[in-house]
Each structure stands twice: as structure tokens, then as C-alpha cells.
Design an enzyme around this catalytic site. Structure first.
Site, PDB file in Angstrom:
ATOM      1  N   LYS A 132       3.401   9.734   0.631  1.00 41.62           N
ATOM      2  CA  LYS A 132       4.847   9.047   0.432  1.00 41.62           C
ATOM      3  C   LYS A 132       5.577  10.076   0.030  1.00 41.62           C
ATOM      4  CE  LYS A 132       2.548   4.855  -1.743  1.00 41.62           C
ATOM      5  NZ  LYS A 132       2.998   4.120  -0.754  1.00 41.62           N
ATOM      6  N   ARG A 192      -6.513  -1.931   0.685  1.00 40.63           N
ATOM      7  CA  ARG A 192      -7.432  -2.730   1.461  1.00 40.63           C
ATOM      8  C   ARG A 192      -8.723  -2.018   1.662  1.00 40.63           C
ATOM      9  NH1 ARG A 192      -2.856  -3.128   6.104  1.00 40.63           N
ATOM     10  NH2 ARG A 192      -1.784  -2.723   4.078  1.00 40.63           N
TER      11      ARG A 192
HETATM   12  N1  BES Z   1       0.313   0.786  -3.078  1.00 36.69           N
HETATM   13  C1  BES Z   1       1.130   0.625  -1.853  1.00 36.69           C
HETATM   14  C2  BES Z   1       2.014  -0.674  -1.856  1.00 36.69           C
HETATM   15  C3  BES Z   1       3.250  -0.681  -2.752  1.00 36.69           C
HETATM   16  C4  BES Z   1       4.316  -0.196  -2.442  1.00 36.69           C
HETATM   17  C5  BES Z   1       3.241  -1.252  -4.155  1.00 36.69           C
HETATM   18  C6  BES Z   1       5.387  -0.322  -3.291  1.00 36.69           C
HETATM   19  C7  BES Z   1       4.191  -1.286  -4.962  1.00 36.69           C
HETATM   20  C8  BES Z   1       5.180  -0.778  -4.510  1.00 36.69           C
HETATM   21  C9  BES Z   1       0.006   0.363  -0.783  1.00 36.69           C
HETATM   22  O1  BES Z   1      -0.932   1.218  -0.868  1.00 36.69           O
HETATM   23  C10 BES Z   1       0.886   1.074   0.266  1.00 36.69           C
HETATM   24  O2  BES Z   1       1.135   2.003   0.392  1.00 36.69           O
HETATM   25  N2  BES Z   1       1.125   0.220   1.448  1.00 36.69           N
HETATM   26  C11 BES Z   1       1.711   0.949   2.497  1.00 36.69           C
HETATM   27  C12 BES Z   1       0.917   0.120   3.624  1.00 36.69           C
HETATM   28  C13 BES Z   1       1.373   0.577   5.055  1.00 36.69           C
HETATM   29  C14 BES Z   1       0.896   2.100   5.315  1.00 36.69           C
HETATM   30  C15 BES Z   1       0.394  -0.070   6.284  1.00 36.69           C
HETATM   31  C16 BES Z   1       3.119  -0.036   2.543  1.00 36.69           C
HETATM   32  O3  BES Z   1       3.037  -1.176   2.179  1.00 36.69           O
HETATM   33  O4  BES Z   1       4.002   0.789   3.000  1.00 36.69           O
HETATM   34 MN    MN Z   2      -0.747   3.209  -0.180  1.00 38.19          MN
END
Ligand code: BES
Ligand code: MN
Ligand code: ZN
Length: 514
Positions: A294, A368
Site C-alpha cells: 500500500k 479473502r
Molecule cells: N483491507 C483492505 C480493504 C480496505 C481498504 C479496507 C480500505 C478498508 C479501507 C483489503 O485487504 C485490500 O487491500 N483490498 C484490496 C483488494 C485488491 C488488491 C484486489 C482493495 O480493495 O484495494
Molecule cells: Mn489488503
């Protein structure tokens, strides 16, 4: 029960003692048929449409002054109105507060809770110590108890503080709230039920509020054990070796690059002999994204990535605290998604507990991965009648629905309907998104499935659906609902404990108990 602790975990625990046994609130709440000596503040609950606000024992001068003041403030008893009168004539109190409750028969629990929360904020800004809350103008006995308990609950929810990391915490709210109600037993019983919910919410907030390096998988599991075991919940903690031995390579993989390896927490409240209801919560104790790192400030909120797991722990705690006649098993896969030479790589393939091979389209779609094994474990070991999972799963959910609704996904209309009902009762609202046409979006060229696809929230859902197989299942994506940057309504800033109230009500609706 297997409890595994690493040396590093023990060391950290020694440096930062767990506050699991800490009391969450310093306020006290009583219900009684009449007032108590030493009261400095009187709060009167006022339904709309009264010609005059007056309590038995008030002299003519008091009633006249109070009603002149209420008129000047244009107070008519509608819900959420509040007027404070300092040094009311002829009464031994520093302040008199009138709280509008509208039409008591129509005032719903979430609004009553908000009225209580707003009252507590006001009270905290005064020197009030002993507060009488007089409900005697609410003549219907049922409403009298119900609203008193709900407003008291709102006071409690807002007064939670996360101060364990401050060397000199501010004094916590510590007032005595003394309720004068028409049926003490009934109001107390209803309040006790809500107090159990509040304790569950506080537990979830506490777990959510722990920074990533404090709330790592073993610490989260230990906290849950300490808080749940005294209530008669059977807690089992699988350490990293046991996770691997059980074949849960998907759960294990997410934290294989971290010093804090995977754990699986199982919290079983056996309040009935029915087939169990399984709740599975995402307990990713910090989400760096892994090698798909991130790179924006969103990483600063990723301690909140354990809040689905926190909601499950909190709901099990609430149900146990209520001695609810339900058989519920909470399963929380715990990971820390971080980077090292041992971390999984984009494009790797993991094998989940059910044998499914998973191509890693993104190391940042880790929720997931851990839920896949959590759902499989719940299904394989507990044969539940239903599985509900809850997770901060996708940014796409936030894009679609914002922060006031969670997204729900399910092929089972009765699960969708009961979850919507629980959402309305608790103001933890849900909105259904479709699953049906999206099954192919997680196909992989080299493995059985992959952990990414588009649209994003649906891809997460169909991925999880694969592991629920033919057990009735519903998925809750609560992304962006775990943390608040500033206080709002019943929530202080920080962890919201979102999902506890929703899941607690839903389990009881689904099981048909109250
Ligand atoms: N924990 C995050 C989702 C999230 C994002 C929660 C912002 C709260 C605030 C999750 O693990 C994630 O990073 N999801 C990605 C998935 C993608 C890489 C397929 C996303 O939603 O960007
Ligand atoms: Mn994530
Ligand atoms: Zn995540």
C-alpha cells in the site's frame, strides 16, 4: 484447548501488559422507583405534546419557571431536543435538563441510543456527578422501560475511552446515572441485555484500536481468550504449526513473511444444542499490502483490518453475556500481512485447507485468503447450519456504498432479509449487492482460482462463496466502517466495534430467540 505462544509474543506481552481485564466504564447505572440523595442534576424525559412539564412534588413556582424557560427555548418534546435550566427555582439541583423523546411508542432504539449519547457528551462537559433520569412522564410501562434502557445504553456506548497507551490518561467519565422508572425489574433486565452488547462493542473497539504492533495475531487471540473464557465461552487457539498441519496454507501464507505468524481463534458459545451458527471474521492485524505494498496514506488505517474478527469476538461475548439460547461458533483467522524475504510473492500459488489452489493475483487481497480457510474450518469442523463472514474486505465496497452501509452478498433470501432486519434494529445498515453473474471472474489460468477479479467487491464475495460450498452463507463487507477519525453519535473517535450489534441481533433473529 491448545494455546501456543511464541517467545517474542511473551516478551511483548511483558512490555505492554494486556488490558483485557480492565473495566471499560467508570460510570454506574442504577434503576429505582424513586430518586436518591446527593443528586445534583435532574434529567426529565419529555414526550411531545404535553401542555406543561411538571413532576409530582414540584411547587407552582418551579413549574412556572421551568415551562417559561422551555417556551423560550421552543422546546416541545420532539425527539433529540434538549434544554438545560441552571439552578431551577425551588429544586435542590444545579441543573435540570429536559430531553425530548417525541412519541415514545414510535421512538426506535437507535434514536434513543443517540439521545443518550448526546446527553452523555453534554453531561461530561459539566461538573455533574449524580444524575437522576426521571422517566415518569412516559406513561406507557413498556415504553418507560424500553426507552430508559436504550438511552442508558447510548450513554454507555459513547463513554468508552481507549486510553491504555496514554501515560497520563484524562479522567474518564465517572458519573452515577440514577434512573427513576415505573418498573425497575423490567428496565434493569432490558438494560442488562444491552449492557452485554455494550461489553461486546467495547471488546471489539479495544481490539480494533490496538496498533498493529500491539494487536498482532497471538496478542489478539490471547485478549479474546482472557475476555471470553470467564463467560463460559470455549476458546481454542491454533498456533502457526497447527494451522499448517491442518492444511490451511491460504491462511498461513498471508503472514509467512511476518515475525507474527498465522493463528486461528475459535470461540464457541454453546447456549443451546442446535446445529451451530458460524460467524467468521477477518482478523488481519495489519495490512501493509505485502509485496503489492500500500503506497498511499490508506495504510495508516490498516490496524483496523482486524475489525471483522473483533466484531465476531464482540458478538460472541455479547451473546454469552446475555446467556443467549444459541449455539454460535466464532472463527477468526489471524494474520499480519507484511513483507520479508519469506513473504509470499505476487503470482505464487497457495493451497487452502479444502485443497483448492489459489493464484495470488495480489498479495493485498489477503482478507479473502485467510477467510477462505476460516470458512472452510468452520464448515469442516462444526457442520454449521449457516455461515456469516464479516470483513474489511475491499476498497471497492467503499466506492460503491460509502461508510453508512455494509455490502452484503448471499444467495439465500432469508439470510438477506434477516440481516436487513438486524441492520435496521441496530442502525448498522446493510445493502445487498449481486453475486450471481460473477462466478467466473476469479478464474485462473494456472490454479483453481485467483484472489483478484473485477468488479472488486464481487470478486471478494465469489471467492469466499467457493469455500462456503453448499452451506447457507452470507458475506458482509464492512470496509471503512471500523474506525472514525472523530466522534459521532454513539461512537467516540477510533474503533467503532461495528458489526457487534448487527451480528448479535442477527444471531438471535435467525435462531428465533429473544
Ligand atoms: N483491507 C483492505 C480493504 C480496505 C481498504 C479496507 C480500505 C478498508 C479501507 C483489503 O485487504 C485490500 O487491500 N483490498 C484490496 C483488494 C485488491 C488488491 C484486489 C482493495 O480493495 O484495494
Ligand atoms: Mn489488503
Ligand atoms: Zn486487508
Amino acid at each position: 484447548m491448545t494455546v501456543m505462544r511464541s517467545f517474542a509474543a511473551l516478551l511483548l506481552a511483558a512490555l505492554m501488559p494486556l488490558a483485557a481485564m480492565a473495566q471499560y466504564l467508570e460510570t454506574t447505572t442504577h434503576f429505582a422507583p424513586r430518586g436518591m440523595p446527593g443528586t445534583d442534576s435532574l434529567v426529565v424525559l419529555v414526550p411531545e405534546g404535553l401542555s406543561d412539564v411538571s413532576l409530582p412534588g414540584w411547587g407552582a413556582e418551579t413549574t412556572a419557571q421551568v415551562n417559561r424557560a422551555l417556551q423560550a427555548a421552543e422546546f416541545d418534546g420532539s425527539a433529540r431536543q434538549r434544554v438545560e435550566i441552571l439552578a431551577p427555582a425551588g429544586l435542590p439541583y444545579e441543573r435540570l435538563i429536559t430531553l425530548g423523546v417525541g412519541n415514545p411508542g414510535e421512538l426506535e432504539r437507535p434514536v434513543a441510543e443517540e439521545i443518550g449519547a448526546a446527553l452523555s457528551v453534554h453531561i461530561n462537559g459539566t461538573r455533574a456527578k449524580v444524575i437522576e433520569l426521571n422517566a415518569s412522564l412516559i406513561s406507557d410501562a413498556g415504553d418507560n422501560s424500553r426507552l430508559s434502557a436504550a438511552i442508558a445504553h447510548g450513554v454507555d456506548l459513547r463513554n468508552y475511552r481507549f486510553d491504555q497507551l496514554k501515560s497520563q490518561p484524562d479522567a474518564r467519565p465517572a458519573q452515577t446515572y440514577h434512573w427513576v422508572v415505573s418498573s425497575v425489574g423490567d428496565a434493569q433486565r432490558q438494560y442488562n441485555m444491552l449492557r452485554a452488547v455494550a461489553e461486546g462493542v467495547f471488546t471489539a473497539r479495544e481490539l480494533t484500536n490496538l496498533p498493529g504492533s500491539n494487536g498482532y495475531p497471538a496478542a489478539f487471540a490471547e485478549y479474546a481468550l482472557q475476555t471470553l473464557a470467564p463467560l463460559g465461552v470455549e476458546v481454542t487457539i491454533l498456533g502457526p504449526e497447527e494451522v499448517l498441519e491442518a492444511g490451511m496454507g491460504s491462511l498461513y501464507g498471508v503472514s509467512q513473511g511476518s515475525q507474527h505468524k498465522a493463528h486461528l481463534l475459535i470461540a464457541h458459545w454453546r447456549g443451546s444444542d442446535d446445529q451451530p451458527i458460524a460467524l467468521v471474521g477477518k482478523g488481519n492485524t495489519f495490512d501493509t499490502g505485502g509485496y503489492d505494498l500500500k503506497t498511499t496514506s490508506s495504510i495508516l488505517l490498516m490496524q483496523g483490518d482486524k475489525s471483522g474478527g473483533a466484531a465476531v469476538v464482540g458478538a460472541v461475548k455479547a451473546l454469552a453475556g446475555q446467556q443467549a439460547a444459541v449455539n454460535v461458533v466464532g472463527v477468526v483467522p489471524l494474520s499480519q500481512n507484511s513483507i520479508s524475504g519469506e513473504a509470499i510473492l505476487p503470482g505464487d500459488v497457495l493451497r487452502a485447507g479444502d485443497g483448492t489452489t489459489i493464484e495470488i493475483g495480489s498479495t493485498d487481497a489477503e482478507g479473502r485468503l485467510i477467510l477462505a480457510d476460516g470458512i472452510w474450518y468452520a464448515r469442516d469442523r462444526y457442520n454449521p447450519s449457516v455461515i456469516v463472514d464479516i470483513a474489511t474486505l475491499t476498497g471497492a465496497k467503499t466506492t460503491a456504498l460509502g461508510t453508512d452501509y455494509s455490502a452484503i452478498f448471499s444467495d439465500y433470501p432469508e439470510l438477506v432479509d434477516s440481516m436487513k432486519l438486524a441492520g435496521q434494529m441496530t442502525d448498522e445498515l446493510v445493502w445487498q449487492l449481486p453475486l450471481g453473474p460473477y462466478r467466473g471472474i476469479i478464474d485462473s489460468r494456472i490454479a483453481d482460482i485467483q484472489n483478484t477479479g473485477s468488479p472488486g467487491a464481487q470478486a471478494g464475495a465469489v471467492f469466499l462463496q467457493h469455500f462456503a460450498a453448499d452451506t447457507p452463507w452470507l458475506h458482509i463487507d464492512m470496509a471503512s466502517q471500523a474506525l472514525l477519525s472523530s466522534a459521532r453519535g454513539i461512537h467516540p473517535a477510533g474503533g467503532t466495534g461495528h458489526g457487534v450489534r448487527l451480528l448479535t441481533e442477527w444471531v438471535k433473529i435467525y435462531a428465533g430467540v429473544q
